[in-house]
Motif scaffolding. Sequence first.
Motif, PDB file in Angstrom:
ATOM      1  N   ILE A 104      48.706  26.943  99.128  1.00 53.26           N
ATOM      2  CA  ILE A 104      49.568  26.758 100.288  1.00 53.26           C
ATOM      3  C   ILE A 104      48.776  26.887 101.579  1.00 53.26           C
ATOM      4  CG2 ILE A 104      51.404  27.873 101.606  1.00 53.26           C
ATOM      5  CD1 ILE A 104      52.800  28.464  98.973  1.00 53.26           C
ATOM      6  N   ARG A 105      47.985  27.946 101.658  1.00 52.52           N
ATOM      7  CA  ARG A 105      47.281  28.234 102.908  1.00 52.52           C
ATOM      8  C   ARG A 105      46.190  27.216 103.181  1.00 52.52           C
ATOM      9  NH1 ARG A 105      49.091  34.292 102.569  1.00 52.52           N
ATOM     10  NH2 ARG A 105      48.728  34.618 104.768  1.00 52.52           N
TER      11      ARG A 105
ATOM     12  N   ALA B 134      52.171  19.192 106.307  1.00 51.24           N
ATOM     13  CA  ALA B 134      51.176  19.943 107.091  1.00 51.24           C
ATOM     14  C   ALA B 134      49.788  19.313 107.021  1.00 51.24           C
ATOM     15  CB  ALA B 134      51.115  21.388 106.605  1.00 51.24           C
ATOM     16  N   ALA B 135      49.476  18.667 105.905  1.00 52.34           N
ATOM     17  CA  ALA B 135      48.130  18.106 105.755  1.00 52.34           C
ATOM     18  C   ALA B 135      47.843  17.037 106.811  1.00 52.34           C
ATOM     19  CB  ALA B 135      47.960  17.523 104.353  1.00 52.34           C
TER      20      ALA B 135
ATOM     21  N   GLN C  87      40.038  15.185 104.724  1.00 52.47           N
ATOM     22  CA  GLN C  87      40.935  16.241 105.161  1.00 52.47           C
ATOM     23  C   GLN C  87      41.018  17.286 104.056  1.00 52.47           C
ATOM     24  OE1 GLN C  87      44.970  14.849 106.008  1.00 52.47           O
ATOM     25  NE2 GLN C  87      44.457  12.828 105.272  1.00 52.47           N
ATOM     26  N   VAL C  88      41.582  18.437 104.403  1.00 53.70           N
ATOM     27  CA  VAL C  88      41.854  19.446 103.387  1.00 53.70           C
ATOM     28  C   VAL C  88      43.237  19.176 102.823  1.00 53.70           C
ATOM     29  CG1 VAL C  88      42.098  21.892 102.906  1.00 53.70           C
ATOM     30  CG2 VAL C  88      40.442  21.105 104.611  1.00 53.70           C
ATOM     31  N   LEU C  89      43.330  19.044 101.508  1.00 55.68           N
ATOM     32  CA  LEU C  89      44.593  18.634 100.909  1.00 55.68           C
ATOM     33  C   LEU C  89      45.252  19.714 100.063  1.00 55.68           C
ATOM     34  CD1 LEU C  89      43.585  15.017  99.914  1.00 55.68           C
ATOM     35  CD2 LEU C  89      44.872  15.786 101.903  1.00 55.68           C
TER      36      LEU C  89
ATOM     37  N   ARG D 269      46.408  24.065 102.624  1.00 56.15           N
ATOM     38  CA  ARG D 269      47.094  22.928 103.241  1.00 56.15           C
ATOM     39  C   ARG D 269      47.654  23.301 104.607  1.00 56.15           C
ATOM     40  NH1 ARG D 269      48.483  17.780 100.336  1.00 56.15           N
ATOM     41  NH2 ARG D 269      49.970  16.716 101.655  1.00 56.15           N
ATOM     42  N   ALA D 270      47.859  24.580 104.833  1.00 52.37           N
ATOM     43  CA  ALA D 270      48.379  25.019 106.124  1.00 52.37           C
ATOM     44  C   ALA D 270      47.255  25.235 107.134  1.00 52.37           C
ATOM     45  CB  ALA D 270      49.200  26.298 105.960  1.00 52.37           C
ATOM     46  N   GLY D 271      46.011  24.989 106.732  1.00 52.78           N
ATOM     47  CA  GLY D 271      44.926  24.996 107.712  1.00 52.78           C
ATOM     48  C   GLY D 271      43.957  26.151 107.657  1.00 52.78           C
TER      49      GLY D 271
ATOM     50  N   LYS E  67      47.429  12.993  99.832  1.00 53.63           N
ATOM     51  CA  LYS E  67      47.440  13.082 101.301  1.00 53.63           C
ATOM     52  C   LYS E  67      48.845  13.110 101.872  1.00 53.63           C
ATOM     53  CE  LYS E  67      43.073  10.717 102.282  1.00 53.63           C
ATOM     54  NZ  LYS E  67      42.509   9.382 102.537  1.00 53.63           N
ATOM     55  N   THR E  68      49.694  12.185 101.441  1.00 60.52           N
ATOM     56  CA  THR E  68      50.965  11.974 102.133  1.00 60.52           C
ATOM     57  C   THR E  68      52.190  12.235 101.278  1.00 60.52           C
ATOM     58  OG1 THR E  68      50.580   9.624 101.684  1.00 60.52           O
ATOM     59  CG2 THR E  68      50.119  10.399 103.893  1.00 60.52           C
TER      60      THR E  68
ATOM     61  N   VAL F   6      51.163  21.857  94.237  1.00 59.51           N
ATOM     62  CA  VAL F   6      51.857  22.651  95.249  1.00 59.51           C
ATOM     63  C   VAL F   6      52.110  21.825  96.510  1.00 59.51           C
ATOM     64  CG1 VAL F   6      51.596  24.622  96.790  1.00 59.51           C
ATOM     65  CG2 VAL F   6      50.990  24.828  94.385  1.00 59.51           C
ATOM     66  N   GLY F   7      51.187  20.949  96.833  1.00 61.45           N
ATOM     67  CA  GLY F   7      51.299  20.199  98.083  1.00 61.45           C
ATOM     68  C   GLY F   7      52.180  18.977  98.018  1.00 61.45           C
ATOM     69  N   THR F   8      52.401  18.436  96.830  1.00 63.64           N
ATOM     70  CA  THR F   8      53.231  17.224  96.763  1.00 63.64           C
ATOM     71  C   THR F   8      54.307  17.280  95.678  1.00 63.64           C
ATOM     72  OG1 THR F   8      51.927  15.914  95.153  1.00 63.64           O
ATOM     73  CG2 THR F   8      51.141  15.949  97.424  1.00 63.64           C
TER      74      THR F   8
ATOM     75  N   GLN G  74      51.752  21.734 110.921  1.00 62.32           N
ATOM     76  CA  GLN G  74      50.790  22.677 110.354  1.00 62.32           C
ATOM     77  C   GLN G  74      50.732  23.975 111.160  1.00 62.32           C
ATOM     78  OE1 GLN G  74      46.443  22.057 110.557  1.00 62.32           O
ATOM     79  NE2 GLN G  74      46.486  21.971 108.318  1.00 62.32           N
TER      80      GLN G  74
ATOM     81  N   ILE H  51      54.900  22.064 103.803  1.00 61.16           N
ATOM     82  CA  ILE H  51      53.522  22.099 103.316  1.00 61.16           C
ATOM     83  C   ILE H  51      53.016  20.688 103.014  1.00 61.16           C
ATOM     84  CG2 ILE H  51      52.167  22.724 101.267  1.00 61.16           C
ATOM     85  CD1 ILE H  51      52.299  24.902 103.312  1.00 61.16           C
ATOM     86  N   THR H  52      53.882  19.868 102.500  1.00 61.10           N
ATOM     87  CA  THR H  52      53.477  18.488 102.217  1.00 61.10           C
ATOM     88  C   THR H  52      53.061  17.776 103.500  1.00 61.10           C
ATOM     89  OG1 THR H  52      55.013  18.382 100.355  1.00 61.10           O
ATOM     90  CG2 THR H  52      54.203  16.297 101.221  1.00 61.10           C
TER      91      THR H  52
END
Lengths: 209, 209
Positions: B185-186, A129-130, B115-117, B188-190, B36-37, B122-124, A136, A126-127
């Motif tokens: 989660i979703r 995927a962005a 971008q969508v982050l 960031r998954a698009g 982002k990263t 949850v994402g990082t 993704q 998930i990290t």
Amino acid sequence: MRSSTKHDDTEKKPRGRPRAYDPETALRQAAEAFWKTGYSGTSLDDISAATGMNRPSLRAAFGDKHEIYVKALNDYWELKFAALDRAFGSGGTLAETLTRVYDAALSIYFSGSDQVLGCFVVGTAITEAAGDTEIQSIVAEGFRRIDADFEARFKLARAVGDLKQGADPKALALLASATMHTLAIRARAGTSRSELKKLAHKVVSVICG
Amino acid sequence: MRSSTKHDDTEKKPRGRPRAYDPETALRQAAEAFWKTGYSGTSLDDISAATGMNRPSLRAAFGDKHEIYVKALNDYWELKFAALDRAFGSGGTLAETLTRVYDAALSIYFSGSDQVLGCFVVGTAITEAAGDTEIQSIVAEGFRRIDADFEARFKLARAVGDLKQGADPKALALLASATMHTLAIRARAGTSRSELKKLAHKVVSVICG
DNA sequence: CATGTTTTGTACTAGATCGCATAAAAAGCT
DNA sequence: AGCTTTTTATGCGATCTAGTACAAAACATG
């Protein structure tokens, strides 16, 4: 894909020096390294240490870091789908099936040899995927499949009378997937397995009760 | 903490060369870089570029990379709690409140400039949580608080008759949190924002209906 | 305007990281 | 035994990364 998942005696012995390591187990060891520290947090030297392979061998066998990760990710999805398919396919009531599904997920999330790692996808992919469209889409495709599995199971339950007629299988499937996501997240955030088992039990009660 | 969130005219002007950058906005820019990263995927040079500060200034202002990240993480929780508090505190029915809560969350998850982050935590942070007890406990504490907010709201709804007497506030709170997790989660998954809004709507219907 | 104080900007060091080039090893084949 | 093939193993070079030392800049104070 191409060769011996089951040993195939019709294969001729390869020509040169034999491999010192089994590609499958090596990939699994590489995956465990990524699982612990994520994509960016894991160096090729880490993977080299985890597999016992040196970097040139790693590259020859699996490609560069990104390719190794993608292979590990696909490998994880296969592992997870296999476990879920077994849980979905063993019969029983809806509640029993859901409980088995969450147990299967928790077994994976708590399978780390020395730490709790949660879900490989939720915890590491998930990290990435962005900023990585390939990762993704692999992640999204896996989610779609799990959503569909849940939805099919809820439709079946409704048809069989295990769920009331007014129930919305798609909505329940999203809730069921959300529950798996929260298990994955909370496992990595430190919640104990028994606590998560209770969480899953409560959710199953709400959904089925 | 120590100084001017609102400018405080009683403060004397500092002695030496004035700061070229506002610490608060710089921290927010650093957070966006991490967002982002991820933690490991973001270098101090990246943060330097994002903030316009050079590395020595970064260090003087916020400490080393880990400290910067922890500050960014706490800052994010504050931002998120503020948004949730507003959503929880604006009155209305249970369904309205939940819808507002998820809208507030999605506003944050889709706030990235290019971008969508998804969710910063949850994402990082989840990736790091496995091997970093400090980050893990900050994450876990935030989850506890959100769970408690949901539970309190469900208890209120049950007391008011907005929810049937048999309902289990704790179980519903876990489901509500799980829904927020799956949105994070979703995203960031698009999955698109409109799709996620529909998802939230379905969940609210199931929980309240 | 000189002095002290704080921040900025540059640059250097040490270590990590990755890719690749090259040599050595281990097998099959003739 | 000698040749070919494939893998393993070592090591080099370029780049990235984090930390820090040091000089220059910008301000308040006296």
